[in-house]
Design a protein around this motif. Sequence first.
Motif, PDB file in Angstrom:
ATOM      1  N   THR A   1      14.940  59.358  87.662  1.00 26.70           N
ATOM      2  CA  THR A   1      14.985  61.567  88.586  1.00 26.70           C
ATOM      3  C   THR A   1      15.570  61.179  90.134  1.00 26.70           C
ATOM      4  O   THR A   1      15.899  62.423  90.422  1.00 26.70           O
ATOM      5  N   ILE A   2      15.375  59.954  90.946  1.00 24.61           N
ATOM      6  CA  ILE A   2      16.717  60.318  91.919  1.00 24.61           C
ATOM      7  C   ILE A   2      18.273  61.563  92.011  1.00 24.61           C
ATOM      8  O   ILE A   2      18.462  61.971  92.425  1.00 24.61           O
ATOM      9  N   VAL A   3      18.579  60.535  90.684  1.00 25.36           N
ATOM     10  CA  VAL A   3      20.339  61.238  90.086  1.00 25.36           C
ATOM     11  C   VAL A   3      19.888  62.095  89.711  1.00 25.36           C
ATOM     12  O   VAL A   3      20.518  63.348  89.962  1.00 25.36           O
ATOM     13  N   ASP A   4      18.692  63.082  88.902  1.00 25.32           N
ATOM     14  CA  ASP A   4      18.202  64.488  88.469  1.00 25.32           C
ATOM     15  C   ASP A   4      18.461  65.624  90.083  1.00 25.32           C
ATOM     16  O   ASP A   4      19.287  66.346  90.242  1.00 25.32           O
ATOM     17  N   SER A   5      17.419  64.822  91.388  1.00 28.01           N
ATOM     18  CA  SER A   5      17.280  65.131  91.994  1.00 28.01           C
ATOM     19  C   SER A   5      18.929  65.325  92.926  1.00 28.01           C
ATOM     20  O   SER A   5      19.067  67.048  93.469  1.00 28.01           O
ATOM     21  N   MET A   6      19.164  64.380  93.641  1.00 28.67           N
ATOM     22  CA  MET A   6      20.346  64.334  94.037  1.00 28.67           C
ATOM     23  C   MET A   6      21.642  66.053  93.018  1.00 28.67           C
ATOM     24  O   MET A   6      22.682  66.535  93.889  1.00 28.67           O
ATOM     25  N   GLU A   7      22.472  65.641  91.805  1.00 25.10           N
ATOM     26  CA  GLU A   7      22.891  66.474  91.380  1.00 25.10           C
ATOM     27  C   GLU A   7      22.397  67.957  91.264  1.00 25.10           C
ATOM     28  O   GLU A   7      23.217  69.019  91.136  1.00 25.10           O
ATOM     29  N   GLN A   8      21.539  68.273  91.659  1.00 24.29           N
ATOM     30  CA  GLN A   8      20.907  70.066  92.111  1.00 24.29           C
ATOM     31  C   GLN A   8      21.457  70.561  92.976  1.00 24.29           C
ATOM     32  O   GLN A   8      22.005  71.497  93.079  1.00 24.29           O
ATOM     33  N   GLY A   9      21.750  69.710  93.944  1.00 24.61           N
ATOM     34  CA  GLY A   9      22.870  69.911  95.221  1.00 24.61           C
ATOM     35  C   GLY A   9      21.549  70.637  96.047  1.00 24.61           C
ATOM     36  O   GLY A   9      22.816  71.267  96.988  1.00 24.61           O
ATOM     37  N   GLU A  10      20.823  70.243  96.357  1.00 28.20           N
ATOM     38  CA  GLU A  10      19.838  71.183  97.181  1.00 28.20           C
ATOM     39  C   GLU A  10      18.984  69.829  98.094  1.00 28.20           C
ATOM     40  O   GLU A  10      17.670  70.808  98.378  1.00 28.20           O
ATOM     41  N   VAL A  11      19.641  69.298  98.189  1.00 35.52           N
ATOM     42  CA  VAL A  11      18.969  68.065  98.888  1.00 35.52           C
ATOM     43  C   VAL A  11      19.713  67.945 100.358  1.00 35.52           C
ATOM     44  O   VAL A  11      20.995  68.071 100.515  1.00 35.52           O
ATOM     45  N   PRO A  12      18.791  67.870 101.305  1.00 34.87           N
ATOM     46  CA  PRO A  12      19.800  67.694 102.361  1.00 34.87           C
ATOM     47  C   PRO A  12      20.331  66.686 102.947  1.00 34.87           C
ATOM     48  O   PRO A  12      20.459  65.510 102.286  1.00 34.87           O
ATOM     49  N   LEU A  13      21.379  66.749 103.147  1.00 36.61           N
ATOM     50  CA  LEU A  13      22.007  64.896 103.998  1.00 36.61           C
ATOM     51  C   LEU A  13      21.482  63.775 104.226  1.00 36.61           C
ATOM     52  O   LEU A  13      21.510  62.507 103.574  1.00 36.61           O
ATOM     53  N   ALA A  14      20.271  63.661 104.727  1.00 35.60           N
ATOM     54  CA  ALA A  14      19.545  63.063 105.706  1.00 35.60           C
ATOM     55  C   ALA A  14      18.521  62.141 104.381  1.00 35.60           C
ATOM     56  O   ALA A  14      18.421  61.077 104.286  1.00 35.60           O
ATOM     57  N   ASP A  15      18.129  63.268 103.782  1.00 35.73           N
ATOM     58  CA  ASP A  15      17.969  63.242 102.417  1.00 35.73           C
ATOM     59  C   ASP A  15      18.101  62.580 101.124  1.00 35.73           C
ATOM     60  O   ASP A  15      18.385  61.402 100.525  1.00 35.73           O
ATOM     61  N   LEU A  16      19.528  62.949 100.904  1.00 32.36           N
ATOM     62  CA  LEU A  16      20.105  62.241 100.339  1.00 32.36           C
ATOM     63  C   LEU A  16      20.951  60.788  99.937  1.00 32.36           C
ATOM     64  O   LEU A  16      21.152  60.301  99.263  1.00 32.36           O
ATOM     65  N   LEU A  17      20.873  60.919 102.047  1.00 37.66           N
ATOM     66  CA  LEU A  17      21.531  59.439 101.632  1.00 37.66           C
ATOM     67  C   LEU A  17      20.513  58.510 101.333  1.00 37.66           C
ATOM     68  O   LEU A  17      20.722  56.995 101.337  1.00 37.66           O
TER      69      LEU A  17
END
Length: 95
Positions: free
Chosen positions: A33-49
Amino acid sequence: MIEIPSPRRIFHPVDSDKTAKLSFEAALAQLETIVDSMEQGEVPLADLLAKYEEGSKLLKVCETRLKDAELKIEKLKKQKDGTAAFEPFESSRAE
């Protein structure tokens, strides 16, 4: 203009104690689930970290569960009569 993420995009990290107690399947599902959300590219940097950090924890859980399974398989021995016997092992990780 500042973009406020929708409630479905807000990341809520899992408590480390709860993460450590997850089964392999549960940890893997959360990691996917985390990888899928990160791959979408719409995650703000703070959330990405934060997601990357949580993903790393989940990956460790998966690796630990796989290593434990490997050790259990190695302990499976053939008895003299050809039947398999399971010999429990002591895990080195804290539970």
